[in-house]
Design an enzyme around this catalytic site. Structure first.
Site, PDB file in Angstrom:
ATOM      1  N   GLY A  90     -36.840 -67.954 -33.619  1.00 27.44           N
ATOM      2  CA  GLY A  90     -37.914 -68.502 -32.799  1.00 27.44           C
ATOM      3  C   GLY A  90     -38.176 -69.914 -33.267  1.00 27.44           C
ATOM      4  N   SER A 122     -31.366 -67.257 -37.234  1.00 29.70           N
ATOM      5  CA  SER A 122     -31.873 -68.548 -36.738  1.00 29.70           C
ATOM      6  C   SER A 122     -33.029 -69.075 -37.595  1.00 29.70           C
ATOM      7  CB  SER A 122     -32.249 -68.384 -35.262  1.00 29.70           C
ATOM      8  OG  SER A 122     -32.488 -69.631 -34.672  1.00 29.70           O
ATOM      9  N   ALA A 123     -34.262 -69.091 -37.106  1.00 26.92           N
ATOM     10  CA  ALA A 123     -35.388 -69.579 -37.923  1.00 26.92           C
ATOM     11  C   ALA A 123     -35.509 -68.772 -39.223  1.00 26.92           C
ATOM     12  CB  ALA A 123     -36.698 -69.502 -37.135  1.00 26.92           C
ATOM     13  N   HIS A 159     -27.205 -72.265 -35.179  1.00 31.17           N
ATOM     14  CA  HIS A 159     -26.782 -72.636 -33.806  1.00 31.17           C
ATOM     15  C   HIS A 159     -25.999 -73.948 -33.836  1.00 31.17           C
ATOM     16  CE1 HIS A 159     -29.503 -69.610 -32.029  1.00 31.17           C
ATOM     17  NE2 HIS A 159     -30.460 -70.081 -32.796  1.00 31.17           N
ATOM     18  N   GLU A 194     -22.715 -70.128 -33.868  1.00 32.47           N
ATOM     19  CA  GLU A 194     -23.202 -68.842 -33.368  1.00 32.47           C
ATOM     20  C   GLU A 194     -22.106 -67.783 -33.508  1.00 32.47           C
ATOM     21  OE1 GLU A 194     -24.625 -69.592 -29.392  1.00 32.47           O
ATOM     22  OE2 GLU A 194     -26.482 -70.480 -30.160  1.00 32.47           O
TER      23      GLU A 194
END
Lengths: 235, 235
Positions: A90, A122-123, A159, A194
């Site tokens: 997020g 991700s985050a 990413h 990714e």
């Protein structure tokens, strides 16, 4: 012994949430354990409850139970007692601000340092690095610091995207942004595409998945490392 | 009377630096004036001197003189006495941190409020808004605040990019990022495509260039406005 799985993304194109990682996760978390989910990055502004439900549904496919950190009255204790932790993706600024404001940065660092299995996507992967200064996210809120958990001795750019030679867009490429980062910071950056993840076991750090990763160092041409490569010397 | 030209980008694909704006700029700055250049955003880590030389060469094409703010011994005075100001693009975090650390945010706001012509491109446009929370840049340094000049009553997202329907990439689209911004901020956002600029004359704000712009408000579906449209009611 540290035990982390740091993924570039939660989801691959045309797949369901976490699908490409589920077999790994079955090995990663102990049989039957309850995983503590940190939903604070709230992708697209999703509520803590809805985000937790999304993660719960994915973990149920491999018979793991999952509960949101926001559901515990004492969150420090929840982290200290967790059998496994997962921080979803997020907005990194929001995630970091929330962890600081709830006083959870240090307890989280200690729990994972002491061996609680930690999955980040991700985050959730960004914050395992030394700082959040290589996030791709928009600074929608102001955190009290850009310093993060420092569970690995470098930063990750999740990413990671290669420059598109056909693009006419004038916004900076990812590589240019990371070069700008290195004008002011002396920290290695791993551009994690990714589908890739890092497996951290104690001092060993290994690139996993089928893609190469791109390593950025100050004053050095970026280079690629292949799946299976060790990153334990990167610091 | 405020007099600003806020451009999404300095450069269009296959054109030289500032080329598409030069005719406008000839009208915008008074004949023969010396323009004060703020080089602190340092795109790609370029030095203040090299960046100033790049801007100087472009302005020379329309017979305007240009000098870098870093070359003045008293920078507050340089801003107060400037005949015109241009803040170039680059990294918004770096630009904002530098302006705060040199105590230049307030003098800059006052000078432009009092009518000194101000050109911004990209990061230089970002800082004209209320906050820098809709920048696309990487947070390579930590500024003391995300608040910016507030010379317009909304935020701009420069280099606005429409979602690519053919993309398989899982990173957030620009629209998703701005939606996340609106979960925590009640400020309108103008998605300004490359080639577009806002002309600000006193209270009037007009979309210029040949492209539409995309307006984002909290709890409202985004919508397009056409070139020539007024944004003076947007707040």
């Amino acid at each position: 012994m540290k035990n982390m799985l740091l993924a570039s993304t939660s989801t691959l194109h045309d797949q369901a949430y976490l699908d490409y990682l589920l077999l790994e996760l079955k090995e990663f978390y102990s049989v039957g354990s309850q995983v503590l989910f940190i939903p604070y990055a709230r992708p697209g502004g999703i509520s803590h409850d809805d985000y937790t439900e999304k993660a719960r549904a994915a973990f149920a496919k491999i018979n793991l139970d999952l509960k949101g950190l926001h559901q515990f009255p004492n969150q420090v204790e929840a982290i200290q007692q967790a059998q496994g932790i997962f921080t979803g993706g997020g907005n990194t600024f929001l995630l970091v601000r929330t962890l600081y404001s709830l006083g959870l940065m240090q307890p989280l660092k200690e729990a994972v340092s002491q061996g609680t299995p930690y999955l980040g996507t991700s985050a959730g992967t960004n914050i395992a690095g030394l700082t959040m200064k290589t996030t791709n996210d928009m600074p929608i809120v102001y955190p009290p610091s850009f310093n993060t958990l420092g569970l690995i001795p470098f930063n990750i750019n999740p990413h990671y995207l290669d420059p598109d030679p056909s693009s006419t867009h004038q916004g900076e490429t990812r590589e240019t942004r990371i070069r700008e980062f290195h004008q002011f910071n002396n920290i290695p950056v791993v551009g994690l595409r990714e589908g890739s993840w890092l497996a951290v076991k104690g001092k060993e750090i290994t690139l996993m998945g089928s893609l190469s990763a791109r390593i950025f160092l100050p004053d050095t041409a970026p280079y690629e490392i292949e799946p299976g490569a060790s990153l334990k010397e990167l610091k």
